[in-house]
Design a protein around this motif. Structure first.
Motif, PDB file in Angstrom:
ATOM      1  N   ALA A 380     -52.815 -53.944  16.834  1.00  0.00           N
ATOM      2  CA  ALA A 380     -53.477 -54.632  17.671  1.00  0.00           C
ATOM      3  C   ALA A 380     -54.091 -55.715  16.868  1.00  0.00           C
ATOM      4  O   ALA A 380     -54.723 -54.541  15.573  1.00  0.00           O
ATOM      5  N   SER A 381     -54.196 -57.009  16.676  1.00  0.00           N
ATOM      6  CA  SER A 381     -54.344 -57.504  15.960  1.00  0.00           C
ATOM      7  C   SER A 381     -56.307 -57.600  16.310  1.00  0.00           C
ATOM      8  O   SER A 381     -56.277 -57.319  17.337  1.00  0.00           O
ATOM      9  N   PRO A 382     -56.967 -57.701  14.639  1.00  0.00           N
ATOM     10  CA  PRO A 382     -58.537 -57.471  15.050  1.00  0.00           C
ATOM     11  C   PRO A 382     -59.106 -58.866  15.995  1.00  0.00           C
ATOM     12  O   PRO A 382     -58.531 -60.058  15.158  1.00  0.00           O
ATOM     13  N   ARG A 383     -60.270 -58.399  16.395  1.00  0.00           N
ATOM     14  CA  ARG A 383     -59.960 -59.396  17.383  1.00  0.00           C
ATOM     15  C   ARG A 383     -61.503 -59.785  17.350  1.00  0.00           C
ATOM     16  O   ARG A 383     -62.372 -59.144  17.084  1.00  0.00           O
ATOM     17  N   SER A 384     -62.291 -61.368  17.159  1.00  0.00           N
ATOM     18  CA  SER A 384     -63.184 -61.786  16.603  1.00  0.00           C
ATOM     19  C   SER A 384     -63.684 -62.842  17.563  1.00  0.00           C
ATOM     20  O   SER A 384     -62.477 -63.531  17.859  1.00  0.00           O
ATOM     21  N   ILE A 385     -64.854 -62.990  18.686  1.00  0.00           N
ATOM     22  CA  ILE A 385     -65.090 -64.589  19.080  1.00  0.00           C
ATOM     23  C   ILE A 385     -65.204 -66.014  17.904  1.00  0.00           C
ATOM     24  O   ILE A 385     -66.145 -65.579  17.388  1.00  0.00           O
ATOM     25  N   ALA A 386     -64.365 -66.922  18.378  1.00  0.00           N
ATOM     26  CA  ALA A 386     -64.178 -67.966  17.645  1.00  0.00           C
ATOM     27  C   ALA A 386     -65.875 -68.646  17.492  1.00  0.00           C
ATOM     28  O   ALA A 386     -65.885 -69.153  18.667  1.00  0.00           O
ATOM     29  N   SER A 387     -65.878 -68.883  16.497  1.00  0.00           N
ATOM     30  CA  SER A 387     -67.712 -70.318  16.794  1.00  0.00           C
ATOM     31  C   SER A 387     -66.734 -71.026  17.364  1.00  0.00           C
ATOM     32  O   SER A 387     -66.086 -71.638  17.572  1.00  0.00           O
ATOM     33  N   LEU A 388     -68.335 -71.865  18.026  1.00  0.00           N
ATOM     34  CA  LEU A 388     -67.928 -73.295  18.917  1.00  0.00           C
ATOM     35  C   LEU A 388     -67.281 -74.206  17.806  1.00  0.00           C
ATOM     36  O   LEU A 388     -66.551 -75.199  17.955  1.00  0.00           O
ATOM     37  N   GLN A 389     -68.479 -73.740  16.458  1.00  0.00           N
ATOM     38  CA  GLN A 389     -67.582 -74.232  15.183  1.00  0.00           C
ATOM     39  C   GLN A 389     -65.943 -75.259  15.008  1.00  0.00           C
ATOM     40  O   GLN A 389     -65.810 -76.058  14.390  1.00  0.00           O
ATOM     41  N   HIS A 390     -65.801 -73.497  14.705  1.00  0.00           N
ATOM     42  CA  HIS A 390     -64.237 -73.216  14.319  1.00  0.00           C
ATOM     43  C   HIS A 390     -63.277 -74.327  15.313  1.00  0.00           C
ATOM     44  O   HIS A 390     -62.018 -74.460  15.315  1.00  0.00           O
ATOM     45  N   LEU A 391     -63.701 -73.621  17.198  1.00  0.00           N
ATOM     46  CA  LEU A 391     -63.093 -74.312  18.014  1.00  0.00           C
ATOM     47  C   LEU A 391     -63.172 -76.012  17.970  1.00  0.00           C
ATOM     48  O   LEU A 391     -61.787 -76.325  18.098  1.00  0.00           O
ATOM     49  N   CYS A 392     -63.929 -76.104  17.476  1.00  0.00           N
ATOM     50  CA  CYS A 392     -64.042 -77.986  16.848  1.00  0.00           C
ATOM     51  C   CYS A 392     -63.907 -78.665  16.374  1.00  0.00           C
ATOM     52  O   CYS A 392     -62.275 -79.335  15.740  1.00  0.00           O
ATOM     53  N   ARG A 393     -63.294 -77.678  15.349  1.00  0.00           N
ATOM     54  CA  ARG A 393     -62.786 -78.026  14.130  1.00  0.00           C
ATOM     55  C   ARG A 393     -60.853 -78.386  14.201  1.00  0.00           C
ATOM     56  O   ARG A 393     -60.229 -78.795  14.073  1.00  0.00           O
ATOM     57  N   MET A 394     -60.466 -77.003  15.228  1.00  0.00           N
ATOM     58  CA  MET A 394     -59.344 -77.030  14.912  1.00  0.00           C
ATOM     59  C   MET A 394     -58.579 -78.128  16.101  1.00  0.00           C
ATOM     60  O   MET A 394     -57.309 -78.653  15.940  1.00  0.00           O
ATOM     61  N   THR A 395     -59.352 -78.062  17.053  1.00  0.00           N
ATOM     62  CA  THR A 395     -59.402 -79.635  17.808  1.00  0.00           C
ATOM     63  C   THR A 395     -59.122 -80.513  17.645  1.00  0.00           C
ATOM     64  O   THR A 395     -57.926 -81.717  17.618  1.00  0.00           O
ATOM     65  N   LEU A 396     -60.351 -81.082  16.729  1.00  0.00           N
ATOM     66  CA  LEU A 396     -59.842 -82.211  15.452  1.00  0.00           C
ATOM     67  C   LEU A 396     -58.660 -82.645  14.704  1.00  0.00           C
ATOM     68  O   LEU A 396     -58.438 -83.093  14.861  1.00  0.00           O
ATOM     69  N   ARG A 397     -58.492 -81.264  14.264  1.00  0.00           N
ATOM     70  CA  ARG A 397     -57.392 -81.426  12.793  1.00  0.00           C
ATOM     71  C   ARG A 397     -56.297 -81.445  13.353  1.00  0.00           C
ATOM     72  O   ARG A 397     -55.363 -81.670  12.571  1.00  0.00           O
ATOM     73  N   ARG A 398     -55.928 -81.306  14.682  1.00  0.00           N
ATOM     74  CA  ARG A 398     -54.611 -81.133  15.394  1.00  0.00           C
ATOM     75  C   ARG A 398     -54.302 -82.586  15.346  1.00  0.00           C
ATOM     76  O   ARG A 398     -53.113 -82.899  15.553  1.00  0.00           O
ATOM     77  N   VAL A 399     -55.143 -83.520  15.245  1.00  0.00           N
ATOM     78  CA  VAL A 399     -54.957 -85.056  15.426  1.00  0.00           C
ATOM     79  C   VAL A 399     -55.070 -86.079  14.093  1.00  0.00           C
ATOM     80  O   VAL A 399     -54.788 -86.414  14.231  1.00  0.00           O
ATOM     81  N   MET A 400     -55.885 -84.887  13.481  1.00  0.00           N
ATOM     82  CA  MET A 400     -56.352 -85.785  11.708  1.00  0.00           C
ATOM     83  C   MET A 400     -56.198 -85.293  10.831  1.00  0.00           C
ATOM     84  O   MET A 400     -56.706 -84.005  10.950  1.00  0.00           O
ATOM     85  N   PRO A 401     -55.578 -85.786  10.086  1.00  0.00           N
ATOM     86  CA  PRO A 401     -55.258 -85.302   8.870  1.00  0.00           C
ATOM     87  C   PRO A 401     -56.856 -85.412   7.937  1.00  0.00           C
ATOM     88  O   PRO A 401     -57.387 -86.219   8.718  1.00  0.00           O
ATOM     89  N   THR A 402     -56.270 -84.608   6.085  1.00  0.00           N
ATOM     90  CA  THR A 402     -57.788 -84.806   5.377  1.00  0.00           C
ATOM     91  C   THR A 402     -58.161 -85.895   4.877  1.00  0.00           C
ATOM     92  O   THR A 402     -59.315 -85.984   5.335  1.00  0.00           O
ATOM     93  N   GLN A 403     -57.153 -87.345   4.830  1.00  0.00           N
ATOM     94  CA  GLN A 403     -57.841 -88.471   4.384  1.00  0.00           C
ATOM     95  C   GLN A 403     -58.629 -88.737   5.743  1.00  0.00           C
ATOM     96  O   GLN A 403     -59.473 -89.540   4.963  1.00  0.00           O
ATOM     97  N   GLN A 404     -58.333 -88.889   6.944  1.00  0.00           N
ATOM     98  CA  GLN A 404     -58.787 -89.469   7.693  1.00  0.00           C
ATOM     99  C   GLN A 404     -60.581 -88.541   8.027  1.00  0.00           C
ATOM    100  O   GLN A 404     -61.377 -89.153   8.252  1.00  0.00           O
TER     101      GLN A 404
END
Length: 423
Positions: A380-404
């Motif tokens: 079983a993988s270690p489980r923990s609740i992701a922060s809203l910050q991390h979820l927002c970061r992942m959502t943004l980084r799916r469409v935005m490279p580091t330079q942007q």
């Protein structure tokens, strides 16, 4: 020499919860070689688990049924001894119509690579001049590609276990396979013949391009989540990044001191993890070509001169969890490590002798790891609740490279967080 840094007490590291194991049947021709589980894979929709159990055989197991069997075994442990084993006979008589069926596939040669691919009908073939195709893959199609010792690639229908295509062009072992995650059924094969080859299964498996650049064996390749970039690694210290629209080499990432044998992108494409015989897993920013995090498996770490030698800390495989926050690594020191991208020491460990490969389940809840004796172990993988910050970061980084990210009108500290510079 130690497996953990001085500031870490091994006894205080969490122990991953063992779920079960699948053990291949012992056949009369069983030998010490040829029975390795070189690769394991989960279907994109989570319906199947595949493993190369050695001696040319691949097993396709309905994943929910597999998990349920582990639960039953746990409940009945007091009355039945021994590890969970796969039956060679399919219990299809008790299956409901449409329920996934277990299949045993004889690939005809040692299986080194496995990959699932699913089709999206609106994703057209890149070969637009051909109007007729032998195969018309529908949306419910699920394929399994197997890379063999003789350089061939065989494509199977997962639901029926039937052979669909036989791709022949490599001149040596096909070590790894990966499908583009966009549903285009573009397949990339990595081989010991020092090349990567791009195949279009919607064009009846025709080869589209040969990617040359590696000077030695190619061990592994991985697509970015948007299918625009391919990472490839092999018997050399460099990590190659390819533009899959133009089929050109974009850049090489330099930082490892020995062969690089495994690679995988994070779910948002902002991070790239690579594993090497130099005892390290490096987490890169593939857009900026910079090292963000180093996960060591030997302390003190070997100098670049000695990192090229043999030791019992070679990292064999690395896998990114689908939550974007955890990484797993398999190493020659008989341990599986679960890492958090927020720390430089393992969050949990598990024992595994002669581990070769690992992969997280589609939902990220389970890690599967294959070994040299043909068995697969599950935790079983270690489980923990992701922060809203991390979820927002992942959502943004799916469409935005580091330079942007660094052009956004936000504070520098937020830019660094979005760019994973705070790891």
């Amino acid at each position: 020499m130690a497996s953990f840094p001085d500031f870490v007490n091994e006894n205080e590291i969490g122990k991953a919860k063992f779920i079960g194991e699948l053990i291949p049947p012992v056949a009369p021709f069983d030998q010490k070689s040829g029975r390795e589980t070189w690769t394991v894979a989960f279907a994109p929709d989570g319906s199947y688990f595949a493993w190369s159990q050695g001696h040319r055989i691949v097993r396709l197991v309905p994943w929910k049924k597999c998990l349920a069997s582990f639960s039953v075994r746990k409940e009945d442990r007091s009355s039945a001894a021994g590890p969970q084993r796969l039956s060679r006979q399919n219990s299809e008589g008790s299956l409901l119509p449409g329920e996934p069926r277990e299949h045993t596939i004889d690939c005809g040669d040692i299986v080194w690579g496995l990959a699932f691919g699913s089709s999206v009908p609106e994703k057209q073939s890149r070969c637009v001049n051909i109007e007729w195709h032998r195969f018309k893959f529908g949306q419910d199609q699920l394929l399994l590609a197997t890379g063999l010792n003789n350089g061939r690639i065989k494509i199977w229908d997962v639901y029926t276990g039937k052979l669909l295509l036989n791709l022949m062009d490599h001149t040596d072992i096909v070590r790894d396979l990966t499908f583009a995650p966009d549903g285009s059924l573009v397949l990339v094969s990595a081989s010991r013949d020092k090349t990567l080859r791009v195949w279009d299964l919607k064009d009846d498996g025709n080869m589209v391009k040969v990617l040359r650049g590696h000077q030695n064996w190619v061990y592994c390749s991985a697509f970015s989540p948007d299918s625009s970039v391919l990472c490839s690694v092999g018997a050399g210290k460099a990590v190659f990044l390819w533009d899959m629209d133009k089929y050109t080499l974009v850049r090489k990432l330099e930082g490892h001191h020995n062969d690089v044998v495994s690679c995988e992108f994070s779910p948002d494409g902002a991070l790239l993890a690579t594993a090497s015989y130099d005892t390290r897993v490096i987490v890169w920013d593939p857009h900026a070509a910079t090292v963000l995090l180093e996960l060591g498996h030997l302390f003190p770490p070997p100098s670049p001169i000695f990192a090229g030698g043999a030791n019992d800390r070679w990292v064999r495989s690395v896998s990114f969890c689908h939550d974007g926050r955890h990484i797993a690594s398999v190493t020659d020191d008989r341990l599986v490590r679960f890492w958090s991208i927020d720390g430089k020491s393992p969050q949990a460990i598990a024992p595994l002798t002669n581990g070769l490969c690992c992969a997280f389940s589609t939902d990220g809840s389970v890690l599967a790891a294959g070994s040299r004796d043909g068995s697969v172990h599950f935790w079983a993988s270690p489980r923990s609740i992701a922060s809203l910050q991390h979820l927002c970061r992942m959502t943004l980084r799916r469409v935005m490279p580091t330079q942007q990210v660094y052009t956004l009108p936000i504070p520098f500290s937020m830019q660094d967080y979005l760019a994973y510079k705070t790891l």
